[in-house]
Design an enzyme around this catalytic site. Structure first.
Site, mmCIF file in Angstrom:
data_model
loop_
_atom_site.group_PDB
_atom_site.id
_atom_site.type_symbol
_atom_site.label_atom_id
_atom_site.label_comp_id
_atom_site.label_asym_id
_atom_site.label_seq_id
_atom_site.Cartn_x
_atom_site.Cartn_y
_atom_site.Cartn_z
ATOM 1 N N ASP A 92 8.278 17.812 -7.174
ATOM 2 C CA ASP A 92 7.181 18.753 -7.005
ATOM 3 C C ASP A 92 7.770 20.158 -7.109
ATOM 4 O OD1 ASP A 92 8.475 19.283 -4.709
ATOM 5 O OD2 ASP A 92 6.880 18.675 -3.370
ATOM 6 N N ASP A 265 1.021 9.617 -5.534
ATOM 7 C CA ASP A 265 2.195 9.620 -4.657
ATOM 8 C C ASP A 265 1.717 9.927 -3.256
ATOM 9 O OD1 ASP A 265 1.814 12.658 -5.078
ATOM 10 O OD2 ASP A 265 3.279 12.520 -3.472
ATOM 11 N N CYS A 303 2.347 -12.122 0.681
ATOM 12 C CA CYS A 303 3.129 -10.979 0.178
ATOM 13 C C CYS A 303 4.538 -11.466 -0.158
ATOM 14 C CB CYS A 303 3.191 -9.866 1.220
ATOM 15 S SG CYS A 303 4.217 -8.476 0.689
ATOM 16 N N CYS A 305 7.239 -9.526 -0.482
ATOM 17 C CA CYS A 305 8.273 -8.523 -0.189
ATOM 18 C C CYS A 305 9.371 -9.117 0.688
ATOM 19 C CB CYS A 305 7.654 -7.296 0.487
ATOM 20 S SG CYS A 305 7.452 -7.427 2.267
ATOM 21 N N CYS A 308 8.191 -9.830 4.311
ATOM 22 C CA CYS A 308 7.306 -10.987 4.506
ATOM 23 C C CYS A 308 7.985 -12.308 4.139
ATOM 24 C CB CYS A 308 6.018 -10.797 3.704
ATOM 25 S SG CYS A 308 5.031 -9.420 4.341
ATOM 26 N N HIS A 334 7.523 -3.323 3.131
ATOM 27 C CA HIS A 334 6.248 -4.028 2.972
ATOM 28 C C HIS A 334 5.153 -3.094 2.445
ATOM 29 C CE1 HIS A 334 2.698 -6.426 3.511
ATOM 30 N NE2 HIS A 334 2.170 -5.354 4.090
HETATM 31 ZN ZN LIG Z 1 5.209 -7.844 2.665
#
Ligand SMILES: [Zn+2]
Length: 372
Positions: A92, A265, A303, A305, A308, A334
């Site tokens: 930015d 973002d 999920c 990730c 998880c 996550h």
């Molecule tokens: Zn997750």
């Protein structure tokens, strides 16, 4: 080196899927970009951020200018090398932080005099200075230096900031001499449709491969933000991505894509993660709550990730409640992964020409606040 191609337009909504080519790789849009303010996504390694599915990171000109100093980053070989991130980076311009963080500031047509929030030292930021810093950082996408106003300022104030932003854009454009970096103009105009339209018209001559919408999500109600996006929609060029700055809640991403936005973002997923909030397709979970004490299921069923796959709500709750750093790390992974999964579902709906149906199906669940 920069090119944007649209590869699919949703027949129902007009939302797009596209590819933005940069010197550090291709970004598929729509895209959510995690924020690494001080050249790090708080508490995560670049490998973890990439594994969660991130294609591009944001870094912050204002913070890196103050510490460690852009010359230090230049000496390190640029931001990519300094922080060990080989994919694209967007910086930015520092404008927003100069206005929101500085203890004191004085704005003139030349630039902004401000004092550092760290030690009170005095600085003068100009469009030329912002470009010099961003060139030293070596980001792929560079943002023009703009003046952002708070929600609710009067027309005259908004108009003067919009005009100044247009003048600063031209100065940013002229001083941006690096050929492997792309400047994005920023549309301002607060919540005044006529100022938004004038701002985009004055920005377009300087937009080569991308344009940004700034000054939204600054305290106005969401319907007002959506109205501003609707106003701008017919003025965007088709052949470049549109970036809605500082927006990253699940519902706003869906509503943004529906309104033709391609890039987002926000610090929200990682900031709320460190406070113990998990973002899910079923709304937000306050993981501190007692009901998760013996909940040995993943934070979000289905999920993929790292959090998880390996840990339970009960464990993450224990870490958050005992102020263990690992808890915030797990939820940050996550939440970032969640937004990438959300975008993947948005893309599926675009491919199937049913994004408006998808929005209607998902919105109520996305906005649910579980036990908070
Ligand atoms: Zn997750």
């Amino acid at each position: 080196m920069f090119k944007y191609e649209v590869i699919k337009v949703c027949k129902q909504s007009g939302a797009r899927i596209g590819r933005l080519y940069t010197p550090h790789g291709v970004i598929e849009t729509p895209v959510f970009m995690p924020v690494g303010t001080k050249a790090t996504v708080k508490s995560l390694s670049p490998e973890e951020v990439a594994e969660a599915g991130s294609q591009i990171l944001l870094a912050n000109t204002y913070h890196l200018y103050l510490r460690p100093g852009h010359e230090t980053v230049r000496a390190a070989g640029g931001l990519h090398k300094f922080m060990n991130w080989s994919k694209p980076i967007l910086t930015d311009s520092g404008g927003f932080q100069v206005f929101s963080l500085s203890a004191t500031r004085k704005v003139t047509d030349d630039g902004v005099k401000f004092s550092s929030f760290i030690d009170g030292s005095h600085h003068f930021m100009t469009p030329e200075k912002s470009m010099e810093i961003q060139m030293a950082l070596g980001s792929d996408i560079v943002m023009a230096f703009d003046e952002c106003t708070a929600a609710g300022v009067d027309f005259k104030t908004a108009e003067s900031a919009m005009s100044r932003t247009a003048a600063w854009l031209e100065r940013s454009y002229r001083s941006m001499t690096s050929s492997d970096q792309m400047l994005f103009p920023i549309i301002q105009g607060n919540m005044y449709p006529e100022l938004r339209i004038e701002s985009i018209k004055r920005s377009l001559p300087f937009a080569r491969c991308g344009i940004a919408v700034g000054g939204l999500s600054v305290g106005e109600p969401k319907p007002v933000m959506y109205e501003m996006l609707d106003v701008l929609r017919e003025y965007y060029p088709e052949n470049m991505p549109r970036y809605l700055m500082g927006v990253g809640s699940a519902d706003c991403i869906v509503e943004g894509v529906v309104r033709g936005i391609d890039m987002f973002d926000c610090v929200l997923p990682t900031r709320t993660a460190r406070n113990g909030t998990a973002m899910t397709f079923n709304g937000t979970l306050t993981i501190r709550n007692a009901e998760y004490k013996e909940d040995f299921t993943p934070v979000e069923e289905g999920c993929d990730c790292y959090c998880c796959r390996n840990y339970t709500r009960a464990y993450v709750r224990h870490l958050i409640n005992t102020d263990e750093i690992f808890g915030g790390r797990l939820l940050s992974i996550h939440n970032i992964r969640f937004l990438h999964r959300l975008v993947a579902k948005i893309k599926e709906a675009i491919y199937a020409d049913r994004l408006l149906d998808f929005r209607n199906e998902i919105m109520e669940n996305l906005c649910r606040k579980n036990n908070s």
